[in-house]
Design a protein around this motif. Structure first.
Motif, short mmCIF file in Angstrom:
data_model
loop_
_atom_site.label_atom_id
_atom_site.label_comp_id
_atom_site.label_asym_id
_atom_site.label_seq_id
_atom_site.Cartn_x
_atom_site.Cartn_y
_atom_site.Cartn_z
N LEU A 42 43.70 53.43 44.09
CA LEU A 42 43.81 53.16 42.66
C LEU A 42 42.81 52.13 42.16
O LEU A 42 42.21 52.27 41.10
CB LEU A 42 45.21 52.62 42.35
CG LEU A 42 46.20 53.61 41.77
CD1 LEU A 42 47.53 52.94 41.49
CD2 LEU A 42 45.63 54.23 40.51
N ASN A 48 55.34 44.60 37.40
CA ASN A 48 55.18 45.85 36.64
C ASN A 48 53.77 46.05 36.07
O ASN A 48 53.62 46.66 35.02
CB ASN A 48 56.19 45.91 35.47
CG ASN A 48 57.63 45.96 35.96
OD1 ASN A 48 57.90 46.57 36.99
ND2 ASN A 48 58.52 45.33 35.24
N VAL A 49 52.77 45.54 36.75
CA VAL A 49 51.39 45.78 36.30
C VAL A 49 50.64 46.51 37.42
O VAL A 49 50.38 45.94 38.47
CB VAL A 49 50.64 44.49 35.96
CG1 VAL A 49 49.24 44.82 35.44
CG2 VAL A 49 51.40 43.66 34.93
N VAL A 50 50.33 47.77 37.18
CA VAL A 50 49.55 48.52 38.16
C VAL A 50 48.08 48.36 37.80
O VAL A 50 47.60 48.95 36.83
CB VAL A 50 49.94 50.01 38.17
CG1 VAL A 50 49.18 50.76 39.26
CG2 VAL A 50 51.44 50.18 38.37
N GLU A 80 38.30 44.57 33.31
CA GLU A 80 38.97 44.05 32.10
C GLU A 80 39.60 42.68 32.36
O GLU A 80 39.61 41.82 31.48
CB GLU A 80 40.04 45.04 31.63
CG GLU A 80 39.44 46.26 30.94
CD GLU A 80 40.44 47.38 30.74
OE1 GLU A 80 40.13 48.30 29.97
OE2 GLU A 80 41.54 47.35 31.34
N ALA A 94 52.43 45.50 41.13
CA ALA A 94 52.78 46.83 40.63
C ALA A 94 54.28 47.09 40.60
O ALA A 94 54.80 47.71 39.67
CB ALA A 94 52.10 47.90 41.49
N THR A 101 42.06 47.21 34.29
CA THR A 101 41.13 47.30 35.42
C THR A 101 40.67 45.91 35.84
O THR A 101 40.86 44.93 35.10
CB THR A 101 39.89 48.13 35.05
OG1 THR A 101 39.21 47.48 33.98
CG2 THR A 101 40.26 49.55 34.63
N LYS A 134 45.48 51.06 36.52
CA LYS A 134 46.13 51.93 35.54
C LYS A 134 46.32 51.19 34.22
O LYS A 134 45.81 51.59 33.19
CB LYS A 134 47.50 52.39 36.07
CG LYS A 134 47.42 53.48 37.10
CD LYS A 134 47.14 54.82 36.44
CE LYS A 134 46.98 55.92 37.47
NZ LYS A 134 46.35 57.11 36.89
N ALA A 135 47.08 50.09 34.26
CA ALA A 135 47.38 49.35 33.03
C ALA A 135 46.18 48.49 32.62
O ALA A 135 45.96 48.23 31.44
CB ALA A 135 48.62 48.49 33.22
N PHE A 157 49.30 39.72 39.73
CA PHE A 157 49.75 40.97 39.11
C PHE A 157 50.32 41.88 40.20
O PHE A 157 49.64 42.19 41.17
CB PHE A 157 48.58 41.66 38.41
CG PHE A 157 48.03 40.86 37.27
CD1 PHE A 157 48.66 40.90 36.04
CD2 PHE A 157 46.93 40.03 37.44
CE1 PHE A 157 48.18 40.14 34.97
CE2 PHE A 157 46.45 39.27 36.39
CZ PHE A 157 47.06 39.32 35.15
N ASN A 199 45.57 52.22 49.12
CA ASN A 199 45.67 52.98 47.88
C ASN A 199 44.32 52.94 47.15
O ASN A 199 43.77 51.87 46.94
CB ASN A 199 46.74 52.31 47.00
CG ASN A 199 47.21 53.22 45.90
OD1 ASN A 199 46.42 53.95 45.31
ND2 ASN A 199 48.50 53.17 45.61
#
Ligand SMILES: Cc1cc2nc3c(=O)[nH]c(=O)nc-3n(C[C@H](O)[C@H](O)[C@H](O)COP(=O)(O)OP(=O)(O)OC[C@H]3O[C@@H](n4cnc5c(N)ncnc54)[C@H](O)[C@@H]3O)c2cc1C
Ligand SMILES: Cc1cc2nc3c(=O)[nH]c(=O)nc-3n(C[C@H](O)[C@H](O)[C@H](O)COP(=O)(O)OP(=O)(O)OC[C@H]3O[C@@H](n4cnc5c(N)ncnc54)[C@H](O)[C@@H]3O)c2cc1C
Ligand code: SF4
Ligand code: SF4
Ligand code: FES
Ligand SMILES: [Mg+2]
Lengths: 461, 295
Positions: A397, A209-211, A220, A169, A217, A214-215, A167, A395
């Motif tokens: 995040l 395109n997967v942060v 998950e 970002a 965890t 955010k999109a 994945f 980061n």
């Protein structure tokens, strides 16, 4: 031929390359490579192997180059490294494999990096691919981040039969290899895209395109999306600023922004949709690889460029080769100089950078002599653009959205060096996210170690 | 690729698009944004999430064509795809974290300017779903530029529309309406203002005088949107913040608007040239040899 000297490598003329983004170094052809390979004396207790963070069997692959069996050489390198075309170009060889080569005691070390690059480029041209898994084991691993750490971990796990998804970002895979290191040092189409293609050819899926954080965890990914383990290779992408007056002025950029615009968004190309500031006179603050890359990019866009660094040449953390190339191209080094303020004109644009002169005092905890301000030494360099290249930090995040994943005081994820194991079960990490900004090869090594750690964990689970 | 399910022009130069983006739709909250790239060469364009449908897996964006990038995007139709669509980025609006009981006690005022109506809408809708009625002021230059009026009407407590030229609703700037409402006896505990930087600046000036705490949503220049580049830095209360990760919503009374507005203009000359090229197509840079590209 002087056996004490490396076979010289052909390069673009400094004056010419200062105006284009083509690769600086042409690399060896087969004849030159064989000649250089002959300089290796095939040591029994090869020190070069110890100097390489991923322990490539250097004498063995060089022997194959001597014999003219480049494909065999490629497979030897591939046992330890999944990004040879990259490492051959950007590794700080002088402080690693080549730094300890026995040849270097009396004369120049064997040009291991250039030989590695030759082998990798040859394999790429001949379309030789790394060997994939015979069969899948049905277990799924998620990899966060597609830099050298993530790509290596994913590639190694795929070779072991795991079903791996990366994945990323950004809209393109590669991490710093695509957004940080410029084209003239590491060609994107010819080298990086090919290395990523190799990883894909092993069956690795890449979802851009997967942060993560955010999109989706980390929890998950494991609880809802069915991944049995996760590797975090999210890098150290947060830029630092100095906190001096004027830093928010128009014309002050982080090296990350400047390089991302140029490399990832292709702003250096005519007709690019993403703009970049082509300064007339640019000051780059800092002395690492990132600073050199920003400086040489600005130069190629047409500016007069000053590298402003607070210590002396000896302490420049950038690779020796890059400093040498930068000088050849006409970058001006303002050493023992430290900015104290960025000056602006009435419209809020940068008009200069106020600096003080430094001198080296007693050594600090890093062993390097600490720079101290010379009294009454203030002066101004007139510039219209300032690029801050003061290092990066990880980061938050992911760490801030993952329960049980611990970080240290530098916000780096805590992970075991040998297995990549973090404080959270099933979650592994490596690369700059763990060590802070380091090198491609160390990130790769960490990705490798974590792949092994994950394999052991999932096999015993 | 992210499929466009619906694309329509709301009014001159303002477009709405409903885009299939499962991951974003699953997770997004009011106040967050996405970054869009229309094609493989496109620039990264940040846009606020205007609406979302978790079941359908879609996200709605509304954008104004201000330059080359958005202009090209305005030409896309339903059935086309966007090359990249990443999000949700930024922090959700603070309202989302407040207990509903507390929100119900509050008197909330939204102020939307122009295309800022789009990002205001999901917040008002979110509140309305939870039984909280917020007042909304929508301002635009002229009648034709009012968007999402019906949608907003359906979710707002009271909707006040004002146009600079008086062609529709009240006459004058949004700040005038705020003042009028307060003078008419309305009391507000909090104001959320979204629109052009200059409008937010003046709303904040007004609400500061009136003593109404105010939240604004900043739209500085961005590249990655994940905290990596620092392009989006703004000064809030004397501290440097990255709008893409610390925001985009901030305490409006603490924002250095003058600096933020200057920073927005960074690439103005280059963008202007890109727009000309986009508008004039091949007739531009026609090889006359008289214009150089290095000024
Ligand atoms: C300009 C520059 C020049 C350099 N030059 C050299 C050199 O010459 N030699 C050398 O050895 N090293 C060099 N380095 C350092 C080297 O590139 C790094 O040490 C290395 O890339 C680290 O690899 P990594 O995989 O840990 O992280 P990165 O390469 O940083 O990759 C991390 C990836 O993770 C992604 N990511 C981050 N957060 C998330 C998230 N939440 N969800 C999903 N994806 C995420 C990022 O977008 C990125 O693609 C340089 C670095 C820079 C910036
Ligand atoms: C968090 C955020 C949310 C936004 N939400 C919306 C929205 O919902 N609807 C909408 O119409 N617009 C929104 N914007 C503004 C939108 O991103 C810009 O209008 C768009 O990028 C302009 O691109 P362009 O190429 O068409 O115009 P250009 O001619 O390139 O630029 C016109 C102006 O737009 C701004 N701009 C340009 N590039 C960027 C960039 N990369 N990032 C941010 N601003 C830029 C600058 O102020 C510039 O002067 C938002 C911006 C941000 C940061
Ligand atoms: S990977 Fe780097 S350190 Fe190892 S042999 Fe290659 S160039 Fe040397
Ligand atoms: S140390 Fe130098 S000479 Fe010895 S094996 Fe390694 S590369 Fe060859
Ligand atoms: S957009 Fe790059 S840090 Fe915010
Ligand atoms: Mg643009």
């Amino acid at each position: 031929m002087d056996v004490l000297k490396k076979v010289p490598v052909r390069e673009q003329d400094a004056k010419v390359r200062a105006t284009n983004f083509e690769e600086v170094c042409f690399g060896y052809n087969e004849e030159e490579a064989r000649e250089e390979a002959e300089r290796c004396i095939n040591c029994k207790n090869a020190r070069c192997i110890v100097g390489c963070p991923v322990s490539i069997n250097i004498p063995a692959f060089i022997e194959k180059v001597k014999e003219g069996d480049v494909e065999a050489a490629y497979h030897i390198i591939n046992e330890s490294s999944s990004l040879p075309a990259v490492c051959g170009r950007v590794c700080p060889q002088e402080s690693q494999c080549e730094g300890v080569c026995i040849r270097g005691i009396k004369g120049e070390p064997v040009s291991i990096g250039k030989l590695e690059r030759f082998v990798a480029d040859w394999a790429c041209e001949k379309d030789v691919k790394p060997e994939g898994a015979k069969e899948k084991n049905g277990k799924r691993v998620a990899v966060v981040g597609s830099g050298p750490a993530g790509l290596t971990c994913a590639g190694d796990l795929a070779k072991l039969g795991y079903d791996v998804t990366i994945f990323e970002a950004l809209h393109e895979a590669g991490g710093v290899l695509v957004y940080g290191i410029p084209e003239f040092r590491l060609p994107k189409e010819k080298v990086v895209a090919k290395e990523i293609e190799n990883v894909r050819s092993l069956g690795v899926k890449i979802e851009t395109n997967v942060v993560v954080g955010k999109a989706v965890t980390i929890d998950e990914l494991m609880d809802e999306e069915g991944f049995d383990a996760v590797f975090i290779g999210s890098g150290a992408g947060l830029p630092k600023f100095m906190g001096i007056p004027g830093e928010q002025a128009n014309g002050v950029f982080s090296a990350n922004e400047y390089l991302t615009r140029s490399n990832l968004m292709k702003a250096f190309q005519e007709g690019s949709t993403t703009p970049i500031m082509k300064g007339n006179k640019v000051a780059v603050v800092g002395g690492g690889n990132v600073a050199m890359d920003a400086a040489r990019t600005a130069l190629r866009l047409g500016a007069e460029v000053h590298v402003v660094y607070r210590r002396s040449e000896e302490e420049l953390p950038a690779r020796v080769e890059e400093v040498h190339h930068a000088k050849e191209e006409g970058i001006i080094f303002d050493l023992l100089t430290n900015p104290v303020e960025i000056l602006t004109n009435e419209k809020g644009w940068v008009s200069g950078i106020k600096c003080v002169k430094m001198e080296l005092g007693a050594p600090d905890e890093s062993g390097r002599r600490r720079p101290v301000v010379k009294p009454d030494s203030e002066f101004v360099i007139e510039v219209d653009t300032v690029i801050m290249s003061l290092g990066t930090s990880p980061n938050p995040l992911i760490s801030s959205t993952t329960e049980g994943l611990e970080t240290n005081k530098w916000k780096c994820i805590i992970a075991d060096e040998n297995s990549g194991k973090t404080t959270k079960e099933g979650v592994y990490a490596g690369g700059d996210a763990v060590t802070g900004a380091a090198t491609v090869i160390l990130a790769m090594g960490a990705g490798k170690a974590a792949a092994k750690g994950i394999d052991e964990y999932l096999t015993n689970k | 690729m992210y499929k466009i399910l619906e694309a329509r022009e709301l009014t001159t130069n303002i477009y709405l698009m409903e885009v299939e983006a499962r991951r974003v739709a699953k997770r997004c909250q009011p106040g967050q944004f996405v970054i869009v790239r229309m094609d493989a060469e496109g620039e990264r364009i940040p846009l606020t999430i205007c609406d979302y449908n978790r079941e359908k897996g879609t996200v709605t964006i509304v954008f104004q064509t201000v330059g080359a990038g958005t202009k090209k995007m305005g030409e896309l139709k339903a059935g086309d795809s966007l090359h990249d669509f990443v999000g949700p980025l930024g922090c959700p609006s603070e309202l989302v974290d407040e207990p509903v009981e507390e929100l119900k006690e509050k008197s909330i005022l939204f102020v939307a300017g122009g295309v800022g109506t789009a990002p205001v809408y999901p917040q008002v809708k979110w509140l309305q779903k939870r039984g909280v009625n917020a007042d909304v002021i929508v301002g635009a230059k002229t009648k034709d530029l009012i968007i999402l009026e019906e949608e907003m009407e359906a979710v707002a407590g009271n909707l006040y529309i004002t146009t600079d030229d008086g062609s529709y609703g009240r006459s004058g700037m949004v700040t005038q309406t705020i003042k009028d409402l307060v003078e008419e006896g309305k009391h507000y505990d909090v104001c959320i203002a979204i629109g052009p930087m200059i409008m937010m600046k003046f709303v904040c000036k007004m609400t500061e005088e009136l003593g109404i705490p105010t939240v604004v949503s900043l739209n500085p220049i961005m590249v990655d949107g994940t905290g990596m580049c620092g392009a989006c830095r703004v000064t809030v209360g004397g501290e440097v913040k990255f709008a893409c990760v610390d925001g985009p919503e901030f305490d409006g009374h603490k924002v250095d608007f003058d600096q933020a507005m200057k920073r927005q203009q960074l690439y103005q000359t280059m963008e202007g040239r890109a727009l000309l090229k986009e508008q004039e197509g091949t007739t531009h840079h026609g090889g006359c040899g008289n214009c150089t590209d290095n000024n």
